[in-house]
Design an enzyme around this catalytic site. Structure first.
Site, PDB file in Angstrom:
ATOM      1  N   ALA A 123       0.863  -1.173   0.000  1.00 44.00           N
ATOM      2  CA  ALA A 123       0.000   0.000   0.000  1.00 44.00           C
ATOM      3  C   ALA A 123       0.907   1.231   0.000  1.00 44.00           C
ATOM      4  CB  ALA A 123      -0.895  -0.019   1.228  1.00 44.00           C
ATOM      5  N   GLY A 167       0.647  -4.897   1.008  1.00 46.46           N
ATOM      6  CA  GLY A 167      -0.527  -5.000   0.140  1.00 46.46           C
ATOM      7  C   GLY A 167      -0.269  -5.788  -1.132  1.00 46.46           C
ATOM      8  N   GLU A 200      -0.565  -9.336  -0.132  1.00 50.34           N
ATOM      9  CA  GLU A 200      -2.001  -9.529   0.127  1.00 50.34           C
ATOM     10  C   GLU A 200      -2.797  -9.622  -1.178  1.00 50.34           C
ATOM     11  OE1 GLU A 200      -1.905  -6.067   2.693  1.00 50.34           O
ATOM     12  OE2 GLU A 200      -2.512  -7.279   4.413  1.00 50.34           O
ATOM     13  N   GLU A 241       4.646  -4.739   7.644  1.00 52.79           N
ATOM     14  CA  GLU A 241       3.880  -3.679   8.311  1.00 52.79           C
ATOM     15  C   GLU A 241       4.307  -3.370   9.742  1.00 52.79           C
ATOM     16  OE1 GLU A 241       2.563  -6.058   6.424  1.00 52.79           O
ATOM     17  OE2 GLU A 241       1.130  -5.182   5.020  1.00 52.79           O
TER      18      GLU A 241
END
Ligand code: CAA
Length: 259
Positions: free
Chosen positions: A64, A109, A112, A132
């Site tokens: 992200a 992300g 993911e 993260e």
């Protein structure tokens, strides 16, 4: 769509996350484009398999967008997580099979996103991880849920708590990817796999995806009923009639018609 390119090759579609200057990091606009991609592919009954990859030679998706996330407050953070989760869940439940062709960094992300696909294959320069906790946050687009389901809670917890990235060979060993290819051969391998899938009866393949996904969320007694219903539904299709007739008549089946 600006940040996602879509190319159709017969019954196979290739979608490329295209923001190479930021290693394809997922900001709100990229998430919007991924949402539109899933809608577009779902509406096109002629696409039997989808490959997802990243633009450039370095990254699938590097996570992200940290610059966009850095100033968020708690409510905005939760909303950003929901935005990503909604898109990834929509991708996960897309009726057709999806293959992540991971061509480099798949971090946060990006890891993911690959886990929201049915199948992951990667190049030998791929790097996976959930970094993260090193940034002061949890995984936010499904990592705490899909990683333990895929590779088991013990290894998932170790990777998430330690924020340690793993290379392609370790990703293969822990079962995060199904196969590793030399960098230049990844897309050909992904397309070959997608073509193999697309050559089988598309209604049956879709029914298998639904049976597996829905069944994994149910108790076994209910799960086998999910399979029975979908198994039964295949016998109302032309492709089942042709597939079985061809076997009994000792000939190759005609191309499946997706009905
Ligand atoms: N967000 C925003 N920008 C990013 C980014 C990200 N996740 N990853 C890379 N970029 C940008 C860099 O800022 C850089 O931009 P500039 O050229 O403008 O400086 C550009 O992409 C190239 O990156 P690097 O110069 O860092 O390239 P590198 O080869 O030296 O390193 C890397 C590559 C190891 C992947 C490194 O970029 C990196 O560590 N990126 C961040 C990875 C990460 O922590 N991802 C998780 C994000 S959090 C998350 O995803 C939460 C969630 O679950 C929803």
């Amino acid at each position: 769509m600006i940040h996602v390119l879509l190319e159709k090759k017969g019954h196979v579609a290739v979608a490329t996350v295209n923001r190479p200057q930021a290693l394809n990091a997922l900001n709100s606009e990229v998430l919007d484009d991924l949402n539109e991609l899933v809608d577009t592919v779902k509406a096109d009954g002629d696409i039997y398999a989808l490959i997802l990859t990243g633009a450039g030679e370095k990254a699938f998706v590097a996570g992200a967008d940290i610059a966009q996330m850095s100033g968020l407050n708690a409510a905005e953070g939760e909303a950003f997580g929901k935005k990503g989760n909604d898109v990834f869940r929509k991708l996960e439940t897309l009726p057709i099979p999806t293959i992540a062709a991971v061509n480099g960094y798949a971090l946060g992300g990006g890891c993911e996103l690959s886990m929201a696909c049915d199948i992951r294959i990667c190049s030998d320069n791929a790097v996976f991880g959930q970094p993260e906790t090193g940034l002061g946050i949890t995984p936010g687009f499904g990592g705490t849920q899909r990683l333990p389901r895929l590779i088991g809670p013990g290894m998932a917890k170790q990777l998430i708590y330690s924020a340690r990235n793993i290379k392609a060979d370790e990703a293969l060993r822990v079962g995060l990817v199904n196969a590793v290819y030399p960098t230049g051969e990844l897309m050909a391998a992904a397309e070959k796999l997608a073509l193999t899938i697309a050559s089988n009866a598309p209604v049956a393949v879709r029914a298998c995806k639904k049976a597996i996904n829905d069944g994994l969320e149910a108790e076994m007694d209910a799960a086998v009923v999910i399979e029975e219903k979908l198994f039964g539904s295949c016998f109302a299709t032309e492709d089942q009639k042709e597939g079985m007739a061809a076997f009994l008549e000792k000939r190759k089946h005609e191309p499946y018609q997706n009905r």
